[in-house]
Design a protein around this motif. Structure first.
Motif, PDB file in Angstrom:
ATOM      1  N   SER A   6       0.828  -1.206   0.000  1.00 53.64           N
ATOM      2  CA  SER A   6       0.000   0.000   0.000  1.00 53.64           C
ATOM      3  C   SER A   6       0.863   1.256   0.000  1.00 53.64           C
ATOM      4  CB  SER A   6      -0.924   0.009   1.213  1.00 53.64           C
ATOM      5  OG  SER A   6      -1.823  -1.071   1.165  1.00 53.64           O
ATOM      6  N   LEU A   7       1.934   1.256   0.792  1.00 59.35           N
ATOM      7  CA  LEU A   7       2.834   2.415   0.835  1.00 59.35           C
ATOM      8  C   LEU A   7       3.528   2.648  -0.505  1.00 59.35           C
ATOM      9  CD1 LEU A   7       4.426   2.023   4.361  1.00 59.35           C
ATOM     10  CD2 LEU A   7       3.014   3.917   3.566  1.00 59.35           C
ATOM     11  N   ASP A   8       3.901   1.572  -1.187  1.00 59.30           N
ATOM     12  CA  ASP A   8       4.507   1.711  -2.512  1.00 59.30           C
ATOM     13  C   ASP A   8       3.532   2.371  -3.479  1.00 59.30           C
ATOM     14  OD1 ASP A   8       6.871   0.558  -1.690  1.00 59.30           O
ATOM     15  OD2 ASP A   8       6.387  -1.438  -2.463  1.00 59.30           O
ATOM     16  N   ILE A   9       2.278   1.997  -3.399  1.00 63.61           N
ATOM     17  CA  ILE A   9       1.264   2.573  -4.284  1.00 63.61           C
ATOM     18  C   ILE A   9       1.015   4.037  -3.926  1.00 63.61           C
ATOM     19  CG2 ILE A   9      -1.130   2.390  -5.045  1.00 63.61           C
ATOM     20  CD1 ILE A   9      -0.822  -0.673  -4.597  1.00 63.61           C
ATOM     21  N   VAL A  10       1.051   4.369  -2.636  1.00 66.19           N
ATOM     22  CA  VAL A  10       0.907   5.769  -2.219  1.00 66.19           C
ATOM     23  C   VAL A  10       2.012   6.602  -2.851  1.00 66.19           C
ATOM     24  CG1 VAL A  10       1.128   7.369  -0.275  1.00 66.19           C
ATOM     25  CG2 VAL A  10      -0.334   5.385  -0.075  1.00 66.19           C
ATOM     26  N   ASP A  11       3.245   6.128  -2.777  1.00 65.86           N
ATOM     27  CA  ASP A  11       4.363   6.868  -3.358  1.00 65.86           C
ATOM     28  C   ASP A  11       4.177   7.056  -4.862  1.00 65.86           C
ATOM     29  OD1 ASP A  11       5.608   7.177  -0.939  1.00 65.86           O
ATOM     30  OD2 ASP A  11       6.893   5.418  -1.169  1.00 65.86           O
ATOM     31  N   GLU A  12       3.685   6.034  -5.526  1.00 65.57           N
ATOM     32  CA  GLU A  12       3.452   6.106  -6.967  1.00 65.57           C
ATOM     33  C   GLU A  12       2.346   7.102  -7.302  1.00 65.57           C
ATOM     34  OE1 GLU A  12       1.533   3.080 -10.123  1.00 65.57           O
ATOM     35  OE2 GLU A  12       3.208   2.279  -8.947  1.00 65.57           O
ATOM     36  N   LYS A  13       1.238   7.047  -6.568  1.00 62.64           N
ATOM     37  CA  LYS A  13       0.098   7.928  -6.834  1.00 62.64           C
ATOM     38  C   LYS A  13       0.344   9.359  -6.371  1.00 62.64           C
ATOM     39  CE  LYS A  13      -3.885   4.887  -7.057  1.00 62.64           C
ATOM     40  NZ  LYS A  13      -5.252   4.694  -6.552  1.00 62.64           N
ATOM     41  N   ALA A  14       1.157   9.538  -5.348  1.00 62.23           N
ATOM     42  CA  ALA A  14       1.381  10.869  -4.773  1.00 62.23           C
ATOM     43  C   ALA A  14       2.026  11.811  -5.779  1.00 62.23           C
ATOM     44  CB  ALA A  14       2.237  10.770  -3.522  1.00 62.23           C
ATOM     45  N   SER A  15       2.883  11.294  -6.623  1.00 61.01           N
ATOM     46  CA  SER A  15       3.557  12.161  -7.588  1.00 61.01           C
ATOM     47  C   SER A  15       2.600  12.678  -8.660  1.00 61.01           C
ATOM     48  CB  SER A  15       4.723  11.412  -8.236  1.00 61.01           C
ATOM     49  OG  SER A  15       4.238  10.289  -8.945  1.00 61.01           O
ATOM     50  N   LYS A  16       1.510  11.958  -8.906  1.00 65.18           N
ATOM     51  CA  LYS A  16       0.549  12.343  -9.938  1.00 65.18           C
ATOM     52  C   LYS A  16      -0.741  12.923  -9.366  1.00 65.18           C
ATOM     53  CE  LYS A  16       2.078   8.225 -12.299  1.00 65.18           C
ATOM     54  NZ  LYS A  16       1.678   6.869 -12.616  1.00 65.18           N
ATOM     55  N   ALA A  17      -0.856  12.966  -8.055  1.00 66.10           N
ATOM     56  CA  ALA A  17      -2.114  13.334  -7.399  1.00 66.10           C
ATOM     57  C   ALA A  17      -2.455  14.804  -7.600  1.00 66.10           C
ATOM     58  CB  ALA A  17      -2.043  13.018  -5.924  1.00 66.10           C
ATOM     59  N   ASN A  39      -1.057  18.203   2.715  1.00 69.58           N
ATOM     60  CA  ASN A  39      -0.325  19.264   2.006  1.00 69.58           C
ATOM     61  C   ASN A  39       1.162  19.240   2.327  1.00 69.58           C
ATOM     62  OD1 ASN A  39      -2.800  20.063   1.090  1.00 69.58           O
ATOM     63  ND2 ASN A  39      -2.986  21.787   2.482  1.00 69.58           N
ATOM     64  N   THR A  40       1.496  18.761   3.508  1.00 72.23           N
ATOM     65  CA  THR A  40       2.897  18.723   3.930  1.00 72.23           C
ATOM     66  C   THR A  40       3.572  17.395   3.603  1.00 72.23           C
ATOM     67  OG1 THR A  40       2.228  18.022   6.145  1.00 72.23           O
ATOM     68  CG2 THR A  40       2.528  20.390   5.779  1.00 72.23           C
ATOM     69  N   GLY A  41       2.864  16.502   2.913  1.00 76.70           N
ATOM     70  CA  GLY A  41       3.452  15.241   2.480  1.00 76.70           C
ATOM     71  C   GLY A  41       3.298  14.088   3.444  1.00 76.70           C
ATOM     72  N   ARG A  62     -13.763   9.384   2.239  1.00 75.47           N
ATOM     73  CA  ARG A  62     -13.216  10.745   2.167  1.00 75.47           C
ATOM     74  C   ARG A  62     -13.499  11.506   3.466  1.00 75.47           C
ATOM     75  NH1 ARG A  62     -12.151  13.020  -3.071  1.00 75.47           N
ATOM     76  NH2 ARG A  62     -12.605  11.511  -4.703  1.00 75.47           N
ATOM     77  N   LEU A  63     -14.717  11.362   3.980  1.00 71.61           N
ATOM     78  CA  LEU A  63     -15.097  12.041   5.215  1.00 71.61           C
ATOM     79  C   LEU A  63     -14.261  11.544   6.398  1.00 71.61           C
ATOM     80  CD1 LEU A  63     -17.006  14.025   6.642  1.00 71.61           C
ATOM     81  CD2 LEU A  63     -18.591  12.124   6.933  1.00 71.61           C
ATOM     82  N   ILE A  64     -14.019  10.238   6.458  1.00 72.68           N
ATOM     83  CA  ILE A  64     -13.179   9.684   7.527  1.00 72.68           C
ATOM     84  C   ILE A  64     -11.785  10.302   7.464  1.00 72.68           C
ATOM     85  CG2 ILE A  64     -12.006   7.593   8.323  1.00 72.68           C
ATOM     86  CD1 ILE A  64     -14.581   6.055   7.538  1.00 72.68           C
ATOM     87  N   PHE A  65     -11.206  10.355   6.259  1.00 68.95           N
ATOM     88  CA  PHE A  65      -9.872  10.954   6.117  1.00 68.95           C
ATOM     89  C   PHE A  65      -9.884  12.442   6.461  1.00 68.95           C
ATOM     90  CE2 PHE A  65      -8.375   7.395   3.308  1.00 68.95           C
ATOM     91  CZ  PHE A  65      -7.247   7.086   4.043  1.00 68.95           C
ATOM     92  N   LYS A  66     -10.915  13.147   6.053  1.00 70.48           N
ATOM     93  CA  LYS A  66     -10.995  14.580   6.337  1.00 70.48           C
ATOM     94  C   LYS A  66     -11.044  14.825   7.843  1.00 70.48           C
ATOM     95  CE  LYS A  66     -13.745  18.661   5.298  1.00 70.48           C
ATOM     96  NZ  LYS A  66     -14.921  19.193   4.635  1.00 70.48           N
ATOM     97  N   ARG A  67     -11.846  14.047   8.543  1.00 71.45           N
ATOM     98  CA  ARG A  67     -11.933  14.202  10.003  1.00 71.45           C
ATOM     99  C   ARG A  67     -10.628  13.784  10.691  1.00 71.45           C
ATOM    100  NH1 ARG A  67     -18.072  12.124  11.310  1.00 71.45           N
ATOM    101  NH2 ARG A  67     -19.103  13.912  10.374  1.00 71.45           N
ATOM    102  N   PHE A  68     -10.034  12.679  10.210  1.00 76.02           N
ATOM    103  CA  PHE A  68      -8.764  12.237  10.779  1.00 76.02           C
ATOM    104  C   PHE A  68      -7.698  13.306  10.568  1.00 76.02           C
ATOM    105  CE2 PHE A  68      -4.641  10.116  10.556  1.00 76.02           C
ATOM    106  CZ  PHE A  68      -4.612   9.528  11.798  1.00 76.02           C
ATOM    107  N   HIS A  69      -7.675  13.896   9.388  1.00 74.53           N
ATOM    108  CA  HIS A  69      -6.699  14.946   9.092  1.00 74.53           C
ATOM    109  C   HIS A  69      -6.904  16.146  10.019  1.00 74.53           C
ATOM    110  CE1 HIS A  69      -5.033  18.258   6.411  1.00 74.53           C
ATOM    111  NE2 HIS A  69      -3.994  17.510   6.719  1.00 74.53           N
ATOM    112  N   GLY A  70      -8.150  16.485  10.294  1.00 75.99           N
ATOM    113  CA  GLY A  70      -8.434  17.575  11.223  1.00 75.99           C
ATOM    114  C   GLY A  70      -7.932  17.277  12.625  1.00 75.99           C
ATOM    115  N   HIS A  71      -8.162  16.053  13.099  1.00 80.11           N
ATOM    116  CA  HIS A  71      -7.661  15.660  14.427  1.00 80.11           C
ATOM    117  C   HIS A  71      -6.136  15.678  14.451  1.00 80.11           C
ATOM    118  CE1 HIS A  71     -11.568  14.733  15.957  1.00 80.11           C
ATOM    119  NE2 HIS A  71     -11.769  13.721  15.130  1.00 80.11           N
ATOM    120  N   TYR A  72      -5.525  15.194  13.380  1.00 78.13           N
ATOM    121  CA  TYR A  72      -4.066  15.169  13.280  1.00 78.13           C
ATOM    122  C   TYR A  72      -3.503  16.592  13.332  1.00 78.13           C
ATOM    123  CZ  TYR A  72       0.538  14.687  11.158  1.00 78.13           C
ATOM    124  OH  TYR A  72       1.877  14.768  10.901  1.00 78.13           O
ATOM    125  N   CYS A  73      -4.080  17.496  12.543  1.00 81.16           N
ATOM    126  CA  CYS A  73      -3.603  18.891  12.516  1.00 81.16           C
ATOM    127  C   CYS A  73      -3.740  19.564  13.874  1.00 81.16           C
ATOM    128  CB  CYS A  73      -4.364  19.696  11.465  1.00 81.16           C
ATOM    129  SG  CYS A  73      -3.922  19.265   9.782  1.00 81.16           S
TER     130      CYS A  73
END
Length: 104
Positions: A6-17, A39-41, A62-73
């Motif tokens: 999964s991490l390998d695929i993230v690295d591959e997709k991140a460059s084109k995202a 935004n910070t990688g 998407r909503l789960i990630f958005k909320r998780f990102h808010g808690h993380y920030c």
């Protein structure tokens, strides 16, 4: 092995995202993974069992990630948090438990 794939695929997709949500990354008979990059990688991976992932719509993930990102920030913005150390925050833990209960 599943997480490393999964991490390998993230690295591959991140460059084109063009957006932060990367979509479904990898799946097998038992698990499905979804990716998100801030935004910070910072790369985030959500791993769900196949039955849970099948019942969730893309918008819900998407909503789960958005909320998780808010808690993380909010957690790393705490002036007492030292970057690079494990996150130990009751507020963060409660927020993640709330996200987990949404998924059930």
């Amino acid at each position: 092995m599943f997480t490393f794939c999964s991490l390998d695929i993230v690295d591959e997709k991140a460059s084109k995202a063009t957006e932060m949500y990367l979509g479904q990354l990898y799946n097998d008979q038992k698990w499905r993974s979804f990716g998100f990059i801030t935004n910070t990688g910072v790369r985030m991976i959500l791993v769900l069992d196949s039955t849970s992932a099948a019942s969730l719509k893309d918008q819900e993930i998407r909503l789960i990630f958005k909320r998780f990102h808010g808690h993380y920030c909010n957690t790393i913005s705490n002036p007492f948090y030292e970057i690079g150390t494990p996150m130990q925050s009751k507020w963060f833990d409660d927020g993640i438990k709330e996200l987990y209960s949404i998924n059930e």
